[in-house]
Write a protein that holds these residues in place. Structure first.
Motif, PDB file in Angstrom:
ATOM      1  N   LEU A 104    -105.719  -7.722  -6.281  1.00 25.51           N
ATOM      2  CA  LEU A 104    -105.018  -7.048  -5.194  1.00 25.51           C
ATOM      3  C   LEU A 104    -104.919  -5.554  -5.480  1.00 25.51           C
ATOM      4  O   LEU A 104    -104.924  -5.148  -6.636  1.00 25.51           O
TER       5      LEU A 104
ATOM      6  N   PHE B 201     -89.997 -11.686  -5.361  1.00 28.52           N
ATOM      7  CA  PHE B 201     -89.773 -10.464  -4.587  1.00 28.52           C
ATOM      8  C   PHE B 201     -90.690  -9.328  -5.024  1.00 28.52           C
ATOM      9  O   PHE B 201     -91.133  -8.533  -4.208  1.00 28.52           O
ATOM     10  N   MET B 202     -90.963  -9.246  -6.344  1.00 28.63           N
ATOM     11  CA  MET B 202     -91.763  -8.135  -6.856  1.00 28.63           C
ATOM     12  C   MET B 202     -93.222  -8.521  -7.009  1.00 28.63           C
ATOM     13  O   MET B 202     -94.015  -7.780  -7.565  1.00 28.63           O
ATOM     14  N   SER B 203     -93.605  -9.682  -6.531  1.00 30.53           N
ATOM     15  CA  SER B 203     -94.903 -10.242  -6.887  1.00 30.53           C
ATOM     16  C   SER B 203     -96.063  -9.678  -6.094  1.00 30.53           C
ATOM     17  O   SER B 203     -97.211  -9.925  -6.425  1.00 30.53           O
ATOM     18  N   GLY B 204     -95.770  -8.934  -5.005  1.00 28.54           N
ATOM     19  CA  GLY B 204     -96.869  -8.540  -4.131  1.00 28.54           C
ATOM     20  C   GLY B 204     -96.887  -9.402  -2.880  1.00 28.54           C
ATOM     21  O   GLY B 204     -97.748  -9.253  -2.011  1.00 28.54           O
TER      22      GLY B 204
ATOM     23  N   ARG C  10     -90.043  -0.794   1.584  1.00 27.37           N
ATOM     24  CA  ARG C  10     -91.165  -1.729   1.512  1.00 27.37           C
ATOM     25  C   ARG C  10     -91.893  -1.992   2.819  1.00 27.37           C
ATOM     26  O   ARG C  10     -93.048  -2.411   2.799  1.00 27.37           O
ATOM     27  N   PHE C  11     -91.198  -1.826   3.949  1.00 26.64           N
ATOM     28  CA  PHE C  11     -91.875  -2.165   5.192  1.00 26.64           C
ATOM     29  C   PHE C  11     -92.798  -1.033   5.657  1.00 26.64           C
ATOM     30  O   PHE C  11     -93.791  -1.260   6.334  1.00 26.64           O
TER      31      PHE C  11
ATOM     32  N   SER D  86     -84.505 -14.170   1.019  1.00 27.90           N
ATOM     33  CA  SER D  86     -83.244 -13.711   0.462  1.00 27.90           C
ATOM     34  C   SER D  86     -82.069 -14.167   1.308  1.00 27.90           C
ATOM     35  O   SER D  86     -81.001 -14.485   0.778  1.00 27.90           O
TER      36      SER D  86
ATOM     37  N   ASN E 190     -76.129  -9.295   2.158  1.00 23.72           N
ATOM     38  CA  ASN E 190     -77.573  -9.279   2.226  1.00 23.72           C
ATOM     39  C   ASN E 190     -78.063  -8.411   3.372  1.00 23.72           C
ATOM     40  O   ASN E 190     -78.977  -7.606   3.222  1.00 23.72           O
TER      41      ASN E 190
ATOM     42  N   LYS F 153     -90.033  -0.874  -9.169  1.00 20.86           N
ATOM     43  CA  LYS F 153     -90.738  -1.923  -9.890  1.00 20.86           C
ATOM     44  C   LYS F 153     -91.689  -2.612  -8.937  1.00 20.86           C
ATOM     45  O   LYS F 153     -91.335  -2.882  -7.788  1.00 20.86           O
ATOM     46  N   GLN F 154     -92.883  -2.874  -9.392  1.00 21.93           N
ATOM     47  CA  GLN F 154     -93.817  -3.659  -8.598  1.00 21.93           C
ATOM     48  C   GLN F 154     -94.843  -4.290  -9.529  1.00 21.93           C
ATOM     49  O   GLN F 154     -95.390  -3.607 -10.398  1.00 21.93           O
ATOM     50  N   ASP F 155     -95.090  -5.578  -9.322  1.00 25.70           N
ATOM     51  CA  ASP F 155     -96.122  -6.263 -10.102  1.00 25.70           C
ATOM     52  C   ASP F 155     -97.493  -5.701  -9.751  1.00 25.70           C
ATOM     53  O   ASP F 155     -97.776  -5.406  -8.583  1.00 25.70           O
TER      54      ASP F 155
ATOM     55  N   GLN G   9     -80.656 -10.340  -3.615  1.00 24.03           N
ATOM     56  CA  GLN G   9     -80.975  -9.237  -2.722  1.00 24.03           C
ATOM     57  C   GLN G   9     -82.211  -8.522  -3.255  1.00 24.03           C
ATOM     58  O   GLN G   9     -82.189  -7.996  -4.359  1.00 24.03           O
ATOM     59  N   PRO G  10     -83.280  -8.468  -2.457  1.00 20.86           N
ATOM     60  CA  PRO G  10     -84.513  -7.864  -2.988  1.00 20.86           C
ATOM     61  C   PRO G  10     -84.310  -6.415  -3.401  1.00 20.86           C
ATOM     62  O   PRO G  10     -84.908  -5.958  -4.371  1.00 20.86           O
ATOM     63  N   THR G  11     -83.433  -5.719  -2.690  1.00 20.89           N
ATOM     64  CA  THR G  11     -83.173  -4.323  -3.043  1.00 20.89           C
ATOM     65  C   THR G  11     -82.648  -4.202  -4.469  1.00 20.89           C
ATOM     66  O   THR G  11     -83.066  -3.333  -5.232  1.00 20.89           O
TER      67      THR G  11
ATOM     68  N   ALA H 279     -90.102 -11.907   1.936  1.00 16.88           N
ATOM     69  CA  ALA H 279     -89.089 -11.692   0.903  1.00 16.88           C
ATOM     70  C   ALA H 279     -87.705 -11.649   1.543  1.00 16.88           C
ATOM     71  O   ALA H 279     -86.758 -12.258   1.050  1.00 16.88           O
ATOM     72  N   PHE H 280     -87.590 -10.951   2.633  1.00 17.37           N
ATOM     73  CA  PHE H 280     -86.292 -10.840   3.280  1.00 17.37           C
ATOM     74  C   PHE H 280     -85.811 -12.193   3.786  1.00 17.37           C
ATOM     75  O   PHE H 280     -84.638 -12.544   3.640  1.00 17.37           O
TER      76      PHE H 280
ATOM     77  N   TRP I  70     -84.260  -2.064   1.879  1.00 17.87           N
ATOM     78  CA  TRP I  70     -85.508  -2.791   1.607  1.00 17.87           C
ATOM     79  C   TRP I  70     -86.579  -2.407   2.627  1.00 17.87           C
ATOM     80  O   TRP I  70     -87.738  -2.176   2.272  1.00 17.87           O
TER      81      TRP I  70
ATOM     82  N   ILE J 267     -85.061  -5.047  -7.399  1.00 17.00           N
ATOM     83  CA  ILE J 267     -85.999  -4.028  -7.874  1.00 17.00           C
ATOM     84  C   ILE J 267     -85.634  -3.561  -9.284  1.00 17.00           C
ATOM     85  O   ILE J 267     -86.455  -3.614 -10.196  1.00 17.00           O
TER      86      ILE J 267
ATOM     87  N   ILE K   8    -102.117  -3.008  -4.417  1.00 16.72           N
ATOM     88  CA  ILE K   8    -100.821  -3.003  -3.730  1.00 16.72           C
ATOM     89  C   ILE K   8    -100.348  -1.570  -3.538  1.00 16.72           C
ATOM     90  O   ILE K   8    -100.212  -0.813  -4.497  1.00 16.72           O
TER      91      ILE K   8
ATOM     92  N   PRO L 191     -93.228  -8.298   2.087  1.00 24.67           N
ATOM     93  CA  PRO L 191     -91.805  -7.943   2.045  1.00 24.67           C
ATOM     94  C   PRO L 191     -91.000  -8.591   3.167  1.00 24.67           C
ATOM     95  O   PRO L 191     -89.794  -8.742   3.050  1.00 24.67           O
ATOM     96  N   TYR L 192     -91.682  -8.993   4.219  1.00 22.76           N
ATOM     97  CA  TYR L 192     -90.973  -9.656   5.319  1.00 22.76           C
ATOM     98  C   TYR L 192     -90.529 -11.053   4.901  1.00 22.76           C
ATOM     99  O   TYR L 192     -89.398 -11.461   5.138  1.00 22.76           O
TER     100      TYR L 192
END
Lengths: 268, 248, 576
Positions: A215, C324-327, A112-113, C337, A101, A208-210, C391-393, C333-334, A108, C396, A217, C330-331
């Motif tokens: 929102l 994880f992909m919901s919006g 994303r950050f 995980s 992980n 991929k992103q919802d 793993q969020p990565t 999310a980690f 990640w 995806i 995003i 991301p912090y």
């Protein structure tokens, strides 16, 4: 029966492993900057989990056969366990899982950050039942105001987004049904949805992103190969979910500039 | 109410505390009670079991309100996208609460908690005196204050008071769907009222059991469990009121 | 007052009191079991219809006719909901737990028999309400078993989202209440009704699994109930907990300011512990059966207990891995995980210990054991796809693709079901006084093991290739066309596997009436249910209270006269 179990379990293990290793059905080709790192992380996970999978299944099958009751009168070995062994394999498992992980953490973080770069190509992506619309800000670099009460899908692009004609920034916004971006330049997508949750999924981009109503995003990715890539909706959104697809066209910077200029000219 | 009369086996099972060597009774449980306090070991077992059951039951009720609380706190601070400006704005509209009325209702509920405690202890005394009274000894005409009935009345008063609070909100124009803040007010007070009503039903059952001269031990258990439940509901109400006032 | 209190409810007379509104935990357990059996066949039929439509979208089926895209989605929704709630949360806990917890701890019944009866009938009514959704105007909802808002909150968002969705929510709310009543009973019973000598650490692992499952249910179902209440309010009272400002098909919805993510947080705070509720009893049964038929104590009993406790505890800290992909941030999310990977550790410990139990055992291959061994295999397969999704990565590319149903079906849809099968074959003799047919058991096992692997292993490949979930057909998105042949293979495998379950059904009902009579302890097992008559008398132990002197898995103890020591045997051998 012990032998049957061993054969069945081992056969299932080998057949499944074969199709994974042979990549008969596999991830589509990666065409973005993030793809290499993601695929690498995937490969590490895959190999490590694969080893555990094979070892565990083979051991299961083996023990089922090796320790079958042969009627010889030999008893089972009486044991309540082995604390030292427990500690060892618990520690190893923890190191394996958490290590995996942490190894993926930087990827990640990178995706994303951090916000998009200043010179990214900005595209607003709006999902609604059951189509994707794409909006470019135009020469003024600003997205015009949209109002839900102005939304009218029957009138096409601008109407579907509810673009407010009263806002001066709206006049040059380009709305399309196909997403076109230049290669090797970061794309910033601003994801929105009108009605229910959708998801913007481009397999080749490993993106991929919802898209969530309420929102906006901000995400980014960088295409590295030209080509046409299908967009699929990846969040159940109603009866048309299966046909809510779009197209991402990655072209050279020149082609993109020409295309965008032509669209902007139409707005004059 | 039958659910408060738990199973009693032939030999009351002991828990693991006893596996260091205490001898279980050979048959039945009637004569084994050496514990101090009134009631046979059978009663004490049933009471302990009922209280344990109640303690367990209060956990999901707590989780329900914890869940509502977290939704409340998050929603209160949540910015929402205003599409006309493409900005995130806070749209929380604080509600003018009928604080005085709520405080009055709180007093009613706290007093009802006290009266229910009195009812519980009244039954305790009744149980202690029962062997004496059954021998025929008369202890005089004891004026028995109907604490249980008073509690029930106070409970209904509380519910009526909450209804009046709702009316006050509606006069101000705050209905369930007017604003997120008002939605939560109705949600929290409504769910609490519903649970309290359940408590009232339990007390009514105990009252009916008294009128029908049901066994004292069973009535004691019902009232005991209902009393703890009631106290919990009172504390919960105080918490809800504090939340609504402080995090308006 | 009578000096000797008899069992609170004497053996009932009359059909209604004995079999319908019974207070006997054994009857209630069977009622739960048969409800789950009905539900699983409904659920399997729904899944067959789904799979057939997916690969032959224009097919007209006999009886069901054409399946429209919205019908497909309501099949998906109801399949998932019925299976997760009315099979996996009902049979292992409500069914076997109700029947065997009191007996295994030496009690004459559950702590609150009336509550027990109420919890079954509430579950039953919940099932009726759920099925009713198919028959109302608009039909059953199409929003998936996860019911994400705003799709589930807006009647205009699709067919079935009207009354059908309200019935779905109501059914789930009733189910929550029923489960909470059940959890109450399980916890009180385990804490307060154990026989003398039955300390917590002498309980069979099945009892531990039911105990921890009840704790999870106690903490989780209240949150689901709260989510459902808010959803009903949004749908019917005009509130906006979940629905932001927006339009459906150009029409303003009338809501504003709500957060779709709120639903996801509340739902998954329940949803993740729920999947552990579904699997923990199966783990308990697997331990029980593996030990019995290896003639060996379970390897590492204490570790097994701590592992289940750790799974239960950590299970409340990982819900964000569904988002994880919901919006979501991301912090966070980690953070989620890391917790998710951590929960893989106790699961691995349990797997090692099951292997350790088999190691140097003397294995007998009766039907229960086949399914227990199958459980371990399926748990390994299903569990190991978890670290990918954790793993969020990697989530995806994999989120909301067929990789996810591959993962959870192998664990919940097969391993947990194998737990139910193992329990059925194991405890059938005790419940019905007869033996099931061994040959039919083996046929059932082989078809089901191979069949389910053929269904769900290929789904991993489909997920890797990017096939999204919940598509009613694969014809509209070009990159999915080449996946249709593999999907056809899965459909064929599904048809064969579901058909093979008829073997089980036949075996079950035939053996109930015609199977050879069973002795009190046909498996030569050690736990308390095998010390009493077959089937057990009304108060379980015919007036005696068991006194426990041994741990639950004392098999092949050196120096003992037999290769098993029952828990109530005199304490001649050193206690454990």
């Amino acid at each position: 029966m012990g032998l049957v179990l061993l054969c069945v379990i081992w056969l299932i293990t080998f057949v499944s492993t074969y199709f994974f290793v042979a990549k008969t059905w596999w991830l589509p080709t990666g065409a973005s900057a993030a793809a290499a790192a993601i695929d690498h992380q995937f490969a590490i996970t895959f190999v490590l989990m694969g080893i555990v999978f094979i070892a565990a299944q083979l051991a299961l099958g083996l023990f089922a056969w090796q320790y079958r009751d042969t009627g010889s009168g030999k008893g089972a070995s009486y044991s309540h366990g082995n604390t030292r062994l427990e500690i060892i394999w618990t520690t190893l498992t923890a190191i394996l899982f958490i290590g995996l992980n942490l190894a993926g953490g930087p990827i990640w973080a990178r995706e994303r950050f951090q916000p998009a770069q200043e010179d990214a190509t900005r595209v607003e992506v709006t999902g609604m039942q059951f189509a994707w619309y794409f909006r470019y800000p135009g020469p003024d670099g600003k997205f015009g105001v949209t109002k839900p009460e102005l939304v009218d899908p029957s009138t096409g692009g601008e109407g579907a987004l509810g673009l407010d004609p009263a806002d001066p920034a709206s006049k040059d916004d380009v709305v399309t049904g196909i997403m076109e971006v230049p290669v090797n330049r970061q794309v910033e997508v601003i994801l929105r949805a009108h009605d229910v949750i959708h998801s913007f999924f481009v397999p080749n981009m490993r993106f991929k992103q919802d898209a969530v109503p309420g929102l906006a995003i901000h995400m980014h990715f960088t295409p590295t190969e030209t080509g046409d890539y299908e967009i699929a909706c990846a969040e159940l959104c109603g009866l048309g979910h299966y046909k809510m697809h779009g197209m991402l066209k990655v072209v050279s910077q020149d082609d993109f500039d020409k295309w965008l200029a032509a669209r902007e000219a139409e707005k004059q | 109410m039958a659910s408060f009369t738990p199973t009693v086996p032939m030999a009351p099972p002991r828990t693991s505390r006893d596996d260091r060597g205490r001898v279980p009774p050979v048959d039945g449980g009637g004569g084994g009670g050496r514990e101090p306090g009134s009631g046979s070991p059978n009663y004490r077992t049933r009471l302990r079991r009922a209280r344990l059951g109640l303690g367990v039951a209060l956990v999901p009720i707590l989780m329900l309100f914890v869940s509502f609380t977290s939704a409340y706190i998050v929603r209160r601070g949540l910015p929402t996208l205003d599409p006309s400006t493409n900005q995130l704005v806070h749209d929380w509209l604080p509600v003018q609460l009928p604080t005085l009325l709520f405080l009055l209702n709180t007093c009613v509920l706290v007093v009802s908690s006290l009266t229910l405690e009195l009812a519980r202890r009244q039954l305790q005394r009744e149980a202690a005196l029962e062997p004496v009274q059954s021998m025929g000894v008369s202890l005089g005409q004891e004026r028995k204050i109907p604490w249980l009935a008073i509690t029930i009345v106070l409970g209904f008063c509380f519910l009526a008071g909450q209804w009046m609070a709702w009316q006050t909100l509606q006069l101000q124009g705050f209905y369930v769907a007017t604003a997120p803040s008002s939605s939560f007010i109705y949600l929290l007070t409504g769910c609490h009222a519903l649970h309290l009503f359940g408590g009232i039903l339990a007390l009514l059952a105990a009252g009916v059991a008294t009128l029908l001269h049901r066994p004292l031990d069973s009535r004691r258990i019902v009232v005991d469990v209902a009393a703890w439940y009631w106290h919990f509901m009172a504390l919960l109400w105080i918490y809800i009121l504090a939340l609504l006032e402080v995090a308006r | 007052m009578v000096a000797q209190e008899s069992h609170e409810h004497a053996a009932p007379q009359g059909f209604i009191r004995k079999y319908v509104f019974s207070l006997d935990h054994k009857v209630i357990g069977l009622q739960y079991y048969f409800l789950a059996l009905t539900a699983v066949f409904v659920g399997m039929v729904l899944s067959l219809l789904m799979r057939i439509h997916l690969v032959w979208p224009s097919a007209t089926l006999p009886l069901f006719g054409d399946i429209k895209p919205e019908t497909y989605l309501s099949l998906v929704t109801m399949h998932g909901t019925i299976m997760v709630f009315f099979v996996l949360t009902t049979a292992p806990q409500g069914g076997f737990g109700n029947y065997f917890l009191p007996i295994q701890i030496g009690a004459p019944d559950m702590a609150f028999p009336v509550l027990n009866m109420l919890s079954f009938w509430t579950t039953f009514v919940a099932f009726l309400v759920m099925v009713a959704a198919f028959f109302v105007v608009g039909g059953a909802p199409l929003h998936g078993w996860t019911g994400y808002a705003p799709l589930s909150a807006l009647p205009s968002a699709g067919p079935g989202e009207g009354l059908g969705a309200d019935l779905w929510i109501t059914s789930i709310a009733l189910f929550c209440v029923a489960s909470l009543m059940g959890a109450l009973n399980f916890l009180t019973t385990t804490l307060d009704l154990r026989a003398r000598g039955m300390s917590m650490m002498r309980m069979p692992l099945t009892c531990w699994s039911w105990f921890i499952t009840a704790i999870l249910g106690l903490l989780a179902f209240g949150v689901l109930l709260s989510a459902g209440i808010l959803l009903l309010m949004d749908r019917n009272l005009g509130t906006s907990f979940y629905v932001p400002l927006g339009t459906v098909n150009g029409q303003l919805t009338g809501h504003r300011g709500g957060s779709p993510l709120l639903w996801q947080h509340l739902f998954w705070f329940f949803g993740h512990p729920e999947v552990y509720i579904a699997i923990l009893p199966g783990m308990g049964v697997a331990s029980q059966v593996l030990s019995t038929f290896s003639r060996k104590p379970i390897f590492g009993y204490k570790a097994m207990v701590y592992a289940m406790l750790a799974i239960g505890l950590l299970g409340f800290m990982v819900w964000g891995h569904h988002m994880f992909m919901s919006g979501m941030s991301p912090y966070s999310a980690f953070a989620f995980s890391i917790m998710t990977m951590a929960i893989g550790v106790p699961s691995a410990i349990k797997t090692f210990n099951w292997l350790g139990t088999l190691h140097r055992g003397r294995i007998q291959f009766d039907s229960p054991m086949l399914f227990a061994i199958g459980f371990v295999s399926l748990f390994v397969s299903g569990g190991l796809s978890g670290p990918f999704l954790a793993q969020p990565t990697l989530d995806i590319p994999l989120h909301d693709t067929a990789f996810v149903p591959a993962h959870f079906h192998l664990i919940m849809g097969v391993a947990a079901i194998f737990g139910i099968f193992a329990a059925t074959y194991y405890w059938f003799p005790k419940m019905f006084g007869r033996m099931m047919n061994e040959r039919l058991g083996r046929i059932h096992f082989l078809f089901t093991l191979i069949g389910t692997y053929c269904i769900f292993m290929p789904m991993h490949y489909l997920g890797l290739a990017g096939q999204p979930r919940r598509y009613s057909q694969l014809t509209e998105v070009a990159y999915l066309h080449h996946l249709i042949p593999l999907n056809r293979f899965i459909t064929y495998a599904a048809i064969i596997t579901v058909t093979a379950q008829l073997v089980f059904l036949f075996n079950l009902f035939w053996s109930m009436f015609k199977g050879p009579k069973a002795s009190d302890n046909p498996w030569r097992a050690t736990t308390l249910e095998w010390t009493t008559a077959t089937p057990p008398p009304h108060d379980n132990f015919a007036g005696r209270t068991p006194v426990v002197n041994h741990g639950p898995y004392e098999y092949s103890v050196p120096g003992a006269p037999r290769d098993y020591i029952m828990q109530t045997d005199p304490a001649t051998v050193a206690a454990h």
